[in-house]
Design an enzyme around this catalytic site. Structure first.
Site, mmCIF file in Angstrom:
data_model
loop_
_atom_site.group_PDB
_atom_site.id
_atom_site.type_symbol
_atom_site.label_atom_id
_atom_site.label_comp_id
_atom_site.label_asym_id
_atom_site.label_seq_id
_atom_site.Cartn_x
_atom_site.Cartn_y
_atom_site.Cartn_z
ATOM 1 N N ARG A 17 0.820 -1.222 0.000
ATOM 2 C CA ARG A 17 0.000 0.000 0.000
ATOM 3 C C ARG A 17 0.854 1.274 0.000
ATOM 4 O O ARG A 17 0.520 2.281 0.622
ATOM 5 C CB ARG A 17 -0.952 0.008 1.195
ATOM 6 C CG ARG A 17 -2.007 -1.064 1.159
ATOM 7 C CD ARG A 17 -2.929 -0.959 2.359
ATOM 8 N NE ARG A 17 -2.212 -1.285 3.601
ATOM 9 C CZ ARG A 17 -2.625 -0.959 4.817
ATOM 10 N NH1 ARG A 17 -3.744 -0.276 4.978
ATOM 11 N NH2 ARG A 17 -1.930 -1.302 5.886
ATOM 12 N N LEU A 19 1.199 3.473 -2.271
ATOM 13 C CA LEU A 19 0.497 4.644 -2.794
ATOM 14 C C LEU A 19 -0.367 5.285 -1.719
ATOM 15 O O LEU A 19 -0.407 6.514 -1.595
ATOM 16 C CB LEU A 19 -0.367 4.247 -3.997
ATOM 17 C CG LEU A 19 -1.195 5.383 -4.607
ATOM 18 C CD1 LEU A 19 -0.308 6.518 -5.108
ATOM 19 C CD2 LEU A 19 -2.086 4.861 -5.740
ATOM 20 N N LYS A 20 -1.064 4.486 -0.934
ATOM 21 C CA LYS A 20 -1.904 5.010 0.140
ATOM 22 C C LYS A 20 -1.094 5.914 1.061
ATOM 23 O O LYS A 20 -1.492 7.044 1.371
ATOM 24 C CB LYS A 20 -2.500 3.845 0.940
ATOM 25 C CG LYS A 20 -3.166 4.265 2.255
ATOM 26 C CD LYS A 20 -3.580 3.042 3.069
ATOM 27 C CE LYS A 20 -4.120 3.430 4.424
ATOM 28 N NZ LYS A 20 -5.396 4.169 4.346
ATOM 29 N N GLY A 441 -22.557 4.228 12.215
ATOM 30 C CA GLY A 441 -22.047 3.114 13.015
ATOM 31 C C GLY A 441 -20.658 3.316 13.565
ATOM 32 O O GLY A 441 -20.449 3.284 14.765
ATOM 33 N N SER A 442 -19.689 3.537 12.695
ATOM 34 C CA SER A 442 -18.302 3.614 13.148
ATOM 35 C C SER A 442 -17.900 5.047 13.452
ATOM 36 O O SER A 442 -18.412 6.007 12.858
ATOM 37 C CB SER A 442 -17.363 3.041 12.080
ATOM 38 O OG SER A 442 -17.508 3.745 10.858
ATOM 39 N N TRP A 570 -18.653 -8.244 -0.736
ATOM 40 C CA TRP A 570 -17.369 -7.670 -0.373
ATOM 41 C C TRP A 570 -16.351 -8.728 0.053
ATOM 42 O O TRP A 570 -15.355 -8.420 0.696
ATOM 43 C CB TRP A 570 -17.552 -6.626 0.732
ATOM 44 C CG TRP A 570 -18.174 -5.363 0.187
ATOM 45 C CD1 TRP A 570 -18.498 -5.098 -1.101
ATOM 46 C CD2 TRP A 570 -18.535 -4.198 0.933
ATOM 47 N NE1 TRP A 570 -19.048 -3.841 -1.217
ATOM 48 C CE2 TRP A 570 -19.082 -3.271 0.013
ATOM 49 C CE3 TRP A 570 -18.449 -3.853 2.283
ATOM 50 C CZ2 TRP A 570 -19.540 -2.016 0.413
ATOM 51 C CZ3 TRP A 570 -18.916 -2.600 2.666
ATOM 52 C CH2 TRP A 570 -19.441 -1.700 1.744
ATOM 53 N N CYS A 652 -25.055 2.796 0.337
ATOM 54 C CA CYS A 652 -24.317 4.002 -0.048
ATOM 55 C C CYS A 652 -23.763 3.904 -1.456
ATOM 56 O O CYS A 652 -23.491 2.823 -1.959
ATOM 57 C CB CYS A 652 -23.182 4.281 0.938
ATOM 58 S SG CYS A 652 -21.966 2.968 1.099
ATOM 59 N N HIS A 703 -16.654 10.987 2.852
ATOM 60 C CA HIS A 703 -15.529 10.528 2.054
ATOM 61 C C HIS A 703 -14.600 11.669 1.667
ATOM 62 O O HIS A 703 -13.701 11.493 0.850
ATOM 63 C CB HIS A 703 -16.022 9.791 0.816
ATOM 64 C CG HIS A 703 -16.655 8.467 1.136
ATOM 65 N ND1 HIS A 703 -17.964 8.356 1.531
ATOM 66 C CD2 HIS A 703 -16.143 7.216 1.156
ATOM 67 C CE1 HIS A 703 -18.238 7.080 1.757
ATOM 68 N NE2 HIS A 703 -17.150 6.372 1.552
#
Length: 767
Positions: A17, A19-20, A441-442, A570, A652, A703
């Site tokens: 990861r 790039l992240k 929720g989160s 998912w 979503c 987001h």
């Protein structure tokens, strides 16, 4: 005849990861633009070198993106909304990220002043969990070429000794995905084709012989306008001077086959994983002059191929014509390298293949077809052994799961009373105000939360210390929600690594990776579970944490679960039985948890089905069967509760209007959806359908880092009120807050609660 190997695209994020982390450091102001570009160039070079070393003959360029390839195409064409202030559509890096993430301040970090702006809309890429940025077009808009990226990356690869086939999103697919504001996107066809022609000319001048143009809409139901646009497009673009490989994927060409094979292109790629049945028809219709690229290795799932079986199909074809072997689609959708999985169960690991291994599988097929099976005898023997071992493994089938599935009856998917009765009972029990407020929720997974989890997994924090930490985080979240004035609370999910993985780790039939990351959008990566066997729930999964949180407050705390369809969509799902069969197994496991939560006292239980729309087949003729079984699975998971238990769901970043009857058939009490970026447009469909349940249209786009004002949220809810009755409306963000920071979340939720208070004293103006 000659067989070669191509890749249509390779994972952008890097094996670990990279790039992240480069993006997030840049966005945080810790590194410079040059640092980000250096990191990106390193990832591109490593990807080309690796694919070449593995035996790929056709390497892609321009498959890399700093955020999203559809956004890259919009920027290439100068389709930059005027609100971002880019002169003549010439977007710099600051504008690019403003379109992707919105802006929060006057300075975008690149020395340019910008007003606070919302991001472009985001939705799912066909039937995948990858999110793309929706192109926007308005009347009188002037497009302008901004194309150095694709040419520069071709030249960059060539300078390093890699001849690549540049990848372009097709013009007709881009126009199909675009949203017109008071204009039909196809009104821009000629202008778009002119710009594509210039881009292809630049690539030809730079030395490119082939260009891959992706037109996945060719696997959809096409209307006359799209067919005419495709005919017009390729009549023009095929004359530019480069050979075009027209790439289709995610399904079969079906009734578009004759049309596609007649287009004046040099090559055609077809998906033989999603649609293996189309092979004979493709061979019959494709002239020998058309180079066929056969997508024989699954680009969207992680199962190792049975190479001997594939060779049985391919050998007669390779004897009669040149072919290219390829993954079914870009490898963007699978993890990078199985070799990084040092903790994965050995028996399961031998059944798997990630991006690196898939290119290796293609190379084995190429060698066998060009030089005979004996040239790769050991690799073929290993493939056959793995396929046989998986087929006979005792870990896949559970007789008790089969017994429970056989015992399911239709009444298990029916609530005890109708919606009107339940509303009255729940209103009396919960006693919520008008426009009740909640979150999805989160709450933020802060560095401290991630550090504690890592310490626990490493064994440097014991279970008692870890649980104490989680209890403290949960209590802080409960107290803050009480303080800010939310009406229905959540416990924050600090114990959860991911909404699917956390539950899957407690279910039988799932395996999990350490480095199996795939890109969801931008810097957001997920590790899909691997569903390899029958699913059951050995014990309660969430009840203890819900019970602890509810014990801290008198306000209702939602039980939080992920729905069976979302867990299925998912995950990397087993391919030895139908997806419907796997989903029913998951639904029974979630039903067990729902019943335990209700027995523990939960008055509201949210069962998220964020991915229900995502799994919809691409052909309308196949929709109803999918919707029937997916809604039935959700109802099986939820319908066992009494009238007083309020069932919520969340969805979503999807287009819902075409499936509203099925959403209604889910028979939930409250649904929350994303509407912040789309300015409540989705609610028009809910109003036309006369959706009976309560709806929480998201007023806070989570987001993006931008913090909206209370006034913006009030304005959005007033728009919502034009479509729905005030008593139907809840006020909430558009998704969970896991990825945000507390210093963004707190003012945004405070503004949201303030907006609800304004709405409660607001007299609706008659339309």
């Amino acid at each position: 005849m000659t067989v070669t190997v191509a890749t249509l695209g390779f994972p952008r994020i890097g094996p670990r990861r990279e790039l992240k982390f480069a993006l997030e450091k840049y966005w945080a102001g810790k590194t410079s633009r040059d640092d980000l570009m250096t990191a990106a160039a390193g990832l591109r070079t490593a990807a080309w070198a690796r694919q070449h070393a593995l035996g790929a003959d056709w390497l892609p360029s321009n498959d890399f993106s700093l955020y999203d390839h559809v956004l890259d195409t919009s920027v290439m064409l100068g389709a930059v909304p005027a609100r971002y202030g880019a002169a003549d559509g010439q977007a710099d890096l600051g504008t690019y990220f403003a379109m992707a993430r919105g802006t929060t301040a006057a300075d975008d970090g690149c020395g340019h002043a910008h007003a606070s702006q919302t991001a472009c809309e985001m939705t799912k890429w066909f039937d995948t969990n990858y999110h793309y940025m929706v192109p926007e077009l308005v009347a009188e808009q002037k497009l302008a070429l901004n194309a150095p990226k694709i040419v520069d990356e071709y030249r960059e690869a060539r300078a390093q000794g890699f001849e690549t086939r540049p990848v372009l999103l097709g013009p007709v697919t881009w126009l199909t995905l675009a949203k017109g504001r008071d204009v039909d996107p196809f009104d821009f066809l000629d202008e778009v084709l002119g710009l594509y022609g210039v881009v292809l000319g630049h690539l030809a001048a730079a030395g490119a012989e082939w260009v891959q143009i992706d037109e996945p809409i060719l696997v959809l139901d096409l209307d006359d306008r799209q067919r005419k646009a495709l005919t017009r497009a390729y009549a023009k673009l095929s004359r530019i001077g480069v050979k075009l490989m027209l790439a289709t994927y995610f399904g079969g060409l079906g009734d578009n086959l004759g049309f596609a094979t007649a287009l004046p292109v040099a090559g055609l790629h077809v998906d033989l994983v999603r649609a293996p049945e189309q092979l004979d028809a493709v061979l019959a219709r494709a002239p020998k002059s058309l180079l066929l690229s056969l997508g024989v290795i699954d680009g969207r799932n992680v199962w190792r191929a049975d190479l001997a079986a594939l060779l049985d199909r391919l050998e007669p074809i390779a004897a009669s014509r040149d072919i290219v072997l390829a993954p079914s689609c870009s490898l963007l959708h699978v993890p990078v390298d199985l070799a990084l999985e040092t903790k994965l169960d050995a028996e399961v690991a031998q059944w798997l293949s990630f991006a690196v291994q898939k290119v290796g599988e293609l190379a084995v097929l190429k060698s066998a077809l060009n030089h005979g099976r004996e040239s790769v005898a050991d690799a073929l023997a290993a493939s056959t052994f793995a396929a046989t071992a998986r087929a006979v493994s005792t870990r896949i089938h559970d007789p008790e799961v089969a017994r429970r599935i056989a015992a399911v009856t239709p009444d298990m998917a029916e609530r005890r009373s109708g919606h009107a009765t339940r509303i009255a009972v729940q209103a009396a029990m919960l006693d919520l105000p008008d426009y009740p407020t909640t979150t999805i929720g989160s709450f933020p997974q802060t560095p401290e939360v991630r550090h504690a989890r890592a310490e626990y997994l490493r064994g440097t924090m014991n279970v008692a210390e870890y649980n104490r930490f989680l209890r403290e985080e949960t209590e802080r979240a409960i107290r803050w929600q009480e303080e800010v004035g939310l009406d229905m609370l959540v416990h924050g999910e600090f114990e959860r690594n991911d909404m699917v993985q956390y539950l899957g780790e407690q279910l039988s039939g799932f395996a999990f990776t350490v480095s199996g990351w795939v890109q969801s959008y931008g810097s957001r990566c997920v590790r899909p579970p691997i569903l390899y066997g029958d699913v059951a729930r050995p014990r309660a999964m969430t009840v203890d944490w819900w019970r602890y949180a509810q014990g801290l407050t008198d306000r209702p705390v939602k039980g939080m679960l992920t729905g069976p369809v979302t867990i299925l969509n998912w995950s990397f799902v087993r391919d030895d039985q139908s997806r419907e069969a796997s989903c029913r197994q998951i639904a029974l496991a979630i039903r067990d948890e729902v019943m335990d939560l209700e027995a523990a006292g939960a008055q509201a239980i949210q069962i998220d089905e964020a991915a229900l729309r995502e799994g919809l087949p691409l052909r309308r003729s196949e929709w109803q069967r999918y919707l029937d079984w997916s809604v039935a699975c959700f109802r099986l998971s939820a319908a066992g509760v009494g009238d007083a238990t309020q069932i919520h769901t969340h969805m979503c970043y999807s287009e819902f209007n075409d499936i509203l009857p099925s959403i209604g058939a889910m028979d939930t009490d409250v649904i929350s959806i994303e509407t912040a970026r789309s300015q409540m447009e989705l609610l028009e469909g809910f109003a036309r359908y006369r959706y009976p349940s309560a709806i929480g249209p998201g007023v806070y786009d989570i987001h993006a880092p931008r913090v909206p004002s209370s006034e913006e949220m009030v304005a959005l809810m007033r728009l919502a009120r034009q479509h729905l009755r005030p008593e139907q409306l809840w006020v909430n963000p558009d998704c969970g807050l896991k990825t945000r920071k507390w210093d963004e979340v707190k003012p945004a939720i405070e503004a949201m609660v303030a907006a609800a208070r304004v709405l409660r004293t607001d007299v609706p103006v008659p339309a």
